[in-house]
Structures are given as structure tokens and as C-alpha cells.
Design a protein around this motif. Structure first.
Motif, mmCIF file in Angstrom:
data_model
loop_
_atom_site.group_PDB
_atom_site.id
_atom_site.type_symbol
_atom_site.label_atom_id
_atom_site.label_comp_id
_atom_site.label_asym_id
_atom_site.label_seq_id
_atom_site.Cartn_x
_atom_site.Cartn_y
_atom_site.Cartn_z
ATOM 1 N N LYS A 10 1.088 -1.261 0.028
ATOM 2 C CA LYS A 10 -0.386 -0.050 0.019
ATOM 3 C C LYS A 10 1.635 1.704 0.074
ATOM 4 O O LYS A 10 0.228 2.349 -0.225
ATOM 5 C CB LYS A 10 -1.233 0.433 0.943
ATOM 6 C CG LYS A 10 -2.061 -1.310 0.881
ATOM 7 C CD LYS A 10 -3.134 -0.668 2.220
ATOM 8 C CE LYS A 10 -3.700 -2.387 1.827
ATOM 9 N NZ LYS A 10 -5.021 -2.023 3.407
ATOM 10 N N LEU A 15 -1.612 2.562 -8.931
ATOM 11 C CA LEU A 15 -2.693 1.510 -9.279
ATOM 12 C C LEU A 15 -3.031 0.638 -9.464
ATOM 13 O O LEU A 15 -2.329 -1.071 -9.358
ATOM 14 C CB LEU A 15 -3.189 2.296 -10.397
ATOM 15 C CG LEU A 15 -2.976 4.435 -10.637
ATOM 16 C CD1 LEU A 15 -3.053 4.277 -11.966
ATOM 17 C CD2 LEU A 15 -3.954 4.821 -9.374
ATOM 18 N N SER A 16 -4.653 -0.434 -9.513
ATOM 19 C CA SER A 16 -4.442 -1.799 -9.432
ATOM 20 C C SER A 16 -3.987 -2.016 -10.349
ATOM 21 O O SER A 16 -3.333 -3.102 -10.016
ATOM 22 C CB SER A 16 -6.144 -1.745 -9.756
ATOM 23 O OG SER A 16 -6.456 -3.197 -8.798
ATOM 24 N N GLU A 17 -3.881 -2.018 -11.453
ATOM 25 C CA GLU A 17 -3.443 -2.935 -12.402
ATOM 26 C C GLU A 17 -1.614 -3.087 -12.712
ATOM 27 O O GLU A 17 -0.754 -3.351 -12.175
ATOM 28 C CB GLU A 17 -3.530 -2.173 -13.550
ATOM 29 C CG GLU A 17 -4.876 -1.843 -14.213
ATOM 30 C CD GLU A 17 -5.320 -1.586 -15.324
ATOM 31 O OE1 GLU A 17 -4.519 -0.374 -16.761
ATOM 32 O OE2 GLU A 17 -6.252 -0.947 -16.024
ATOM 33 N N CYS A 19 0.435 -2.827 -9.538
ATOM 34 C CA CYS A 19 0.189 -3.531 -7.977
ATOM 35 C C CYS A 19 -0.050 -4.704 -8.710
ATOM 36 O O CYS A 19 0.948 -5.194 -8.660
ATOM 37 C CB CYS A 19 -0.882 -2.935 -7.239
ATOM 38 S SG CYS A 19 -0.031 -3.809 -5.513
ATOM 39 N N SER A 20 -0.715 -5.365 -10.089
ATOM 40 C CA SER A 20 -1.093 -6.686 -10.265
ATOM 41 C C SER A 20 0.012 -7.105 -11.168
ATOM 42 O O SER A 20 0.872 -7.738 -10.771
ATOM 43 C CB SER A 20 -2.006 -6.345 -10.715
ATOM 44 O OG SER A 20 -2.576 -7.712 -11.271
ATOM 45 N N TYR A 111 -3.507 -12.182 -2.416
ATOM 46 C CA TYR A 111 -3.836 -10.282 -3.154
ATOM 47 C C TYR A 111 -4.200 -9.967 -4.221
ATOM 48 O O TYR A 111 -5.048 -9.217 -4.198
ATOM 49 C CB TYR A 111 -2.665 -10.383 -2.266
ATOM 50 C CG TYR A 111 -3.068 -8.466 -1.707
ATOM 51 C CD1 TYR A 111 -3.124 -7.290 -1.473
ATOM 52 C CD2 TYR A 111 -2.611 -7.931 -3.714
ATOM 53 C CE1 TYR A 111 -2.847 -6.081 -0.742
ATOM 54 C CE2 TYR A 111 -1.823 -6.379 -3.089
ATOM 55 C CZ TYR A 111 -2.440 -5.834 -1.753
ATOM 56 O OH TYR A 111 -2.975 -4.200 -1.810
ATOM 57 N N LEU A 115 -7.206 -8.106 -5.792
ATOM 58 C CA LEU A 115 -7.488 -7.760 -6.528
ATOM 59 C C LEU A 115 -8.207 -7.318 -8.481
ATOM 60 O O LEU A 115 -8.332 -6.534 -8.331
ATOM 61 C CB LEU A 115 -6.112 -6.616 -7.151
ATOM 62 C CG LEU A 115 -4.916 -6.364 -6.401
ATOM 63 C CD1 LEU A 115 -3.219 -6.402 -6.701
ATOM 64 C CD2 LEU A 115 -5.721 -5.185 -5.703
#
Length: 116
Positions: A10, A15-17, A19-20, A111, A115
Motif C-alpha cells: 500500500k 494503481l490496481s493494474e 500493483c498487479s 492478494y 485485486l
């Protein structure tokens, strides 16, 4: 065993993408490095094993909890002083490391699944 430090993830502010993608690369790197560590120990290539453990410690430190990084630090020290390089203690510690890596992989996957 809880190896993944979600707060570190965190703190990156992805951003989600992003992070993935980053976590998938992290997951692959930890898997590859753990395999390499196992091979280097099996081959008794202690000099390269020490280099790999040192680099691995820095890499897993991105998202692993401090306890896992500390474990790798202790393992690295134990490998340095083990004589002969077939030390039972080091072998046992490496088995623990492999388990910790598997747990870290599972936690990263969980995790990532959240997401998605």
C-alpha cells in the motif's frame, strides 16, 4: 505463517493494474531466486549462494515482512560460517526458507486474487 507485508504494498501507492503487474513480477522473481538458491546449495557453490542470498534478501524485502528478511540474513551468516558446506543446520534452515517462500507465493496470489 504470515510472510507478506500488505502495508508495504500500500505504501507504494500503485494503481490496481500497476500493483498487479509489479506483484506478478515479484512473484516470478522470488520463485526463480528460491529455485536458484536450492540449486546452488545442492551444487555446493557457496560463493554464488552467498551472492544470491544477499540479493534475494534485498528483493524479498520489498514486500516480505521484516521477520522473513531477518531469517535470510541469519541464513546468509550461517552459510558463511558453515564447515563443511554440507552443514545440517544450513540444510534445515534452507528447508524453512523454501516453506517461507511458498507461503509468500500463496499470500501474493491471494492478494492478487483480491485485486481482480
Amino acid at each position: 505463517m504470515d510472510e507478506l507485508d500488505i502495508e508495504k504494498i500500500k505504501d507504494f501507492g500503485f494503481l490496481s493494474e500497476q500493483c498487479s503487474e509489479f506483484l506478478k513480477n515479484y512473484q516470478k522473481s522470488t520463485t526463480d531466486d528460491c529455485r536458484d538458491i536450492k540449486t546452488l546449495w545442492h551444487d555446493k557453490n557457496i560463493e554464488q549462494l552467498l551472492l544470491k542470498l544477499h540479493a534475494f534478501k534485498g528483493m524479498i524485502g520489498l514486500f516480505a515482512k521484516a521477520a522473513m528478511v531477518d531469517f535470510v540474513t541469519q541464513l546468509e551468516q550461517e552459510v558463511r560460517k558453515s564447515e563443511p558446506p554440507s552443514s545440517d543446520l544450513v540444510s534445515k534452515q534452507l528447508e524453512v526458507l523454501y516453506c517461507k517462500c511458498e507461503n509468500l507465493q500463496k499470500q501474493v496470489k491471494a492478494y492478487l486474487d483480491e485485486l481482480a
